[in-house]
Design a protein around this motif. Structure first.
Motif, PDB file in Angstrom:
ATOM      1  N   UNK A  85      11.107  -1.804  -4.614  1.00 24.78           N
ATOM      2  CA  UNK A  85      10.902  -3.062  -3.893  1.00 24.78           C
ATOM      3  C   UNK A  85       9.405  -3.213  -3.629  1.00 24.78           C
ATOM      4  N   UNK A  86       8.776  -4.296  -4.081  1.00 29.86           N
ATOM      5  CA  UNK A  86       7.328  -4.471  -3.861  1.00 29.86           C
ATOM      6  C   UNK A  86       7.016  -4.605  -2.386  1.00 29.86           C
ATOM      7  N   UNK A  87       6.053  -3.873  -1.934  1.00 26.82           N
ATOM      8  CA  UNK A  87       5.576  -3.996  -0.568  1.00 26.82           C
ATOM      9  C   UNK A  87       4.118  -3.597  -0.547  1.00 26.82           C
ATOM     10  N   UNK A  88       3.409  -4.005   0.498  1.00 32.43           N
ATOM     11  CA  UNK A  88       1.978  -3.728   0.607  1.00 32.43           C
ATOM     12  C   UNK A  88       1.785  -2.270   0.973  1.00 32.43           C
ATOM     13  N   UNK A  89       1.074  -1.547   0.159  1.00 32.00           N
ATOM     14  CA  UNK A  89       0.815  -0.143   0.411  1.00 32.00           C
ATOM     15  C   UNK A  89      -0.246   0.007   1.493  1.00 32.00           C
ATOM     16  N   UNK A  90       0.027   0.762   2.577  1.00 36.04           N
ATOM     17  CA  UNK A  90      -0.990   0.909   3.632  1.00 36.04           C
ATOM     18  C   UNK A  90      -2.230   1.600   3.098  1.00 36.04           C
ATOM     19  N   UNK A  91      -3.365   1.266   3.702  1.00 36.42           N
ATOM     20  CA  UNK A  91      -4.647   1.755   3.195  1.00 36.42           C
ATOM     21  C   UNK A  91      -4.873   3.215   3.533  1.00 36.42           C
ATOM     22  N   UNK A  92      -4.234   3.733   4.589  1.00 35.65           N
ATOM     23  CA  UNK A  92      -4.528   5.091   5.041  1.00 35.65           C
ATOM     24  C   UNK A  92      -3.408   6.061   4.706  1.00 35.65           C
ATOM     25  N   UNK A  93      -2.613   5.776   3.634  1.00 39.03           N
ATOM     26  CA  UNK A  93      -1.531   6.686   3.287  1.00 39.03           C
ATOM     27  C   UNK A  93      -2.066   7.968   2.671  1.00 39.03           C
ATOM     28  N   UNK A  94      -3.151   7.916   1.920  1.00 46.02           N
ATOM     29  CA  UNK A  94      -3.710   9.096   1.276  1.00 46.02           C
ATOM     30  C   UNK A  94      -5.123   9.305   1.788  1.00 46.02           C
ATOM     31  N   UNK A  95      -5.233  10.069   2.821  1.00 47.81           N
ATOM     32  CA  UNK A  95      -6.556  10.398   3.339  1.00 47.81           C
ATOM     33  C   UNK A  95      -7.170  11.479   2.471  1.00 47.81           C
ATOM     34  N   UNK A  96      -8.461  11.717   2.644  1.00 46.19           N
ATOM     35  CA  UNK A  96      -9.159  12.712   1.839  1.00 46.19           C
ATOM     36  C   UNK A  96      -8.596  14.112   2.062  1.00 46.19           C
ATOM     37  N   UNK A  97      -8.275  14.444   3.303  1.00 42.42           N
ATOM     38  CA  UNK A  97      -7.753  15.787   3.584  1.00 42.42           C
ATOM     39  C   UNK A  97      -6.383  15.985   2.946  1.00 42.42           C
ATOM     40  N   UNK A  98      -5.518  14.981   3.058  1.00 39.22           N
ATOM     41  CA  UNK A  98      -4.189  15.087   2.446  1.00 39.22           C
ATOM     42  C   UNK A  98      -4.299  15.184   0.929  1.00 39.22           C
ATOM     43  N   UNK A 141       1.779  -4.209  -4.612  1.00 42.59           N
ATOM     44  CA  UNK A 141       1.193  -5.358  -3.946  1.00 42.59           C
ATOM     45  C   UNK A 141       0.226  -6.065  -4.873  1.00 42.59           C
ATOM     46  N   UNK A 142      -0.326  -7.128  -4.374  1.00 44.58           N
ATOM     47  CA  UNK A 142      -1.265  -7.911  -5.163  1.00 44.58           C
ATOM     48  C   UNK A 142      -2.634  -7.239  -5.201  1.00 44.58           C
ATOM     49  N   UNK A 143      -3.426  -7.580  -6.210  1.00 41.76           N
ATOM     50  CA  UNK A 143      -4.805  -7.105  -6.365  1.00 41.76           C
ATOM     51  C   UNK A 143      -4.886  -5.587  -6.452  1.00 41.76           C
ATOM     52  N   UNK A 144      -3.957  -4.964  -7.182  1.00 39.58           N
ATOM     53  CA  UNK A 144      -3.960  -3.514  -7.354  1.00 39.58           C
ATOM     54  C   UNK A 144      -4.122  -3.100  -8.809  1.00 39.58           C
TER      55      UNK A 144
END
Length: 420
Positions: A60-73, A107-110
């Motif tokens: 299901x298309x949804x907007x991926x949050x910007x902070x899901x993959x931090x540098x430490x993770x 999401x759009x613009x990806x």
């Protein structure tokens, strides 16, 4: 080059030229082996990605949050998968490419980000999921894999892919065939700011001319024995203040010496002379701490008269607005009171003749309404009166439509003229 990209005449011409060329049988087998290896790699990539996403439902298309993959993770994930840190890997881009390979666009613009991250992800591979690395020498396979992933898992989030535009996948080839500068045979040269020699010579000439002008102006001031300020020096030399203060060693000592001789205090920083109280001729005194303003009595009286006149005008305008407002209020009250006197509590108890008469009064009063609120009120009364008249007319038509009720009005069934 694909056959669909060239015309039939050009394709036939190339075929004839290839027949006349010196291509050996070894070259043919080498090309055939390359095509077989490319097809095998494409099938292998397809099987790997189908096994990874086996059993998963529709994304299901949804907007991926910007902070899901931090540098430490991301760094911890890469270390856990590779049991170390491969040289040159970008952990955040690799983890993002892994997500795009599994779920596609969300999401759009990806699209541009997905192309870059997927190229990075496929370059290093994924040992945990059995994806072999497609590093240097596997540009075609990596390009085909990215196009396959985008075409299968764009989830309708890319308008360019939905419309079938060729520009949507043009960036894939550039990303897959990118090479660092050391791989291209280029020597990496750090940037060094270099000023052209002609600029340096011009700056040196301007500097020497400005110094000569300053020295000549100072010599003239010393010869005449006249103290000078920065403003005087600027006008005589034609140089700016910035240039003069770069060469204070040429004029500062002479200025102080001439000022001490004449005991004057001229400006050295500002382009104007000091504004002082009671300055006379060339000599001046330091400004006083408190400067009093003396206003002549006649000027003060004139200002008071002008102020009083302006205040009177303002009071007159305010009084006119108040009088106009009160007058409109009185007119509104008298107009409404005269109509409320003839308005009954209920129009249903009035005779039809009186209703028609009061309707005529209401209609003639609309043009004399003082404001919009009063006009809306009188129009509401007109609507009520007309509704009551329409109700009575319909009731009369209903009664006359029944034959048994005609005798109540003195009519006979067979006398059409009297009935009409």
């Amino acid at each position: 080059e694909e056959r669909d990209c060239i015309s039939p005449a050009e394709a036939l011409d190339r075929f004839c030229r290839d027949m006349d060329s010196n291509n050996s049988r070894h070259d043919f087998h080498q090309l055939k082996a390359y095509v077989a290896r490319l097809n095998e790699s494409q099938q292998q990539i397809t099987v790997q990605f189908s096994q990874i996403n086996k059993g998963k439902g529709v994304v299901v298309p949804f907007s991926r949050p910007a902070d899901t993959t931090t540098d430490e993770y991301a760094l911890c994930t890469v270390l856990d998968v590779f049991q170390g840190l491969p040289p040159g890997i970008n952990a955040s881009s690799w983890v993002s490419g892994r997500d795009f390979a599994q779920t596609g666009l969300t999401g759009k613009s990806q699209r541009a980000e997905a192309i870059f991250c997927l190229s990075h992800y496929l370059f290093y591979g994924d040992p945990e999921r059995g994806i072999l690395p497609l590093g240097y020498g596997y540009e075609s396979e990596r390009k085909w894999a990215i196009e396959k992933i985008l075409s299968d898992r764009h989830n309708g989030c890319s308008s360019d892919i939905n419309l079938g535009r060729r520009d949507a996948i043009t960036q894939v080839g550039r990303a897959a065939n990118w090479l660092p500068k050391e791989r291209r045979g280029e020597v990496v040269v750090p940037f060094v700011k270099r000023v052209p020699i002609s600029w340096q010579r011009n700056s040196a000439n301007l500097k020497s001319q400005a110094m000569k002008k300053i020295q000549a102006a100072v010599a003239d001031f010393e010869e005449s024995g006249m103290a000078f300020s920065v403003r005087d020096l600027q006008l005589k030399t034609g140089c700016s203040n910035k240039t003069l203060y770069k060469h204070t060693n040429l004029w500062k000592a002479a200025q102080e010496r001439l000022q001490l001789q004449q005991s004057c205090c001229l400006a050295t920083v500002t382009p104007e002379y000091n504004a002082v109280v009671g300055a006379a001729l060339q000599e001046s005194l330091p400004p006083s701490a408190f400067q009093e303003k003396f206003v002549p009595p006649g000027l003060l009286a004139a200002r008071r008269i002008a102020y009083e006149i302006s205040m009177r005008l303002k009071r007159e305008q305010a009084d006119k607005k108040t009088t106009r407002r009160v007058r409109f209020g009185e007119l509104d009250n008298s107009w409404r009171l005269s109509l409320e006197k003839i308005t009954p509590s209920s129009f249903s108890h009035m005779d039809t003749k009186k209703l028609k008469a009061i309707l005529a009064v209401y209609l003639s009063s609309i043009t004399r309404s003082p404001d919009d609120e009063s006009e809306a009120w009188i129009r509401g009364l007109i609507t009520e009166v007309r509704s009551e008249l329409d109700r009575r007319l319909k009731q009369l038509e209903l009664v006359l439509s029944k034959p048994e009720n005609l005798d109540l009005f003195g009519f006979t069934l067979f006398d059409d003229e009297r009935r009409g």
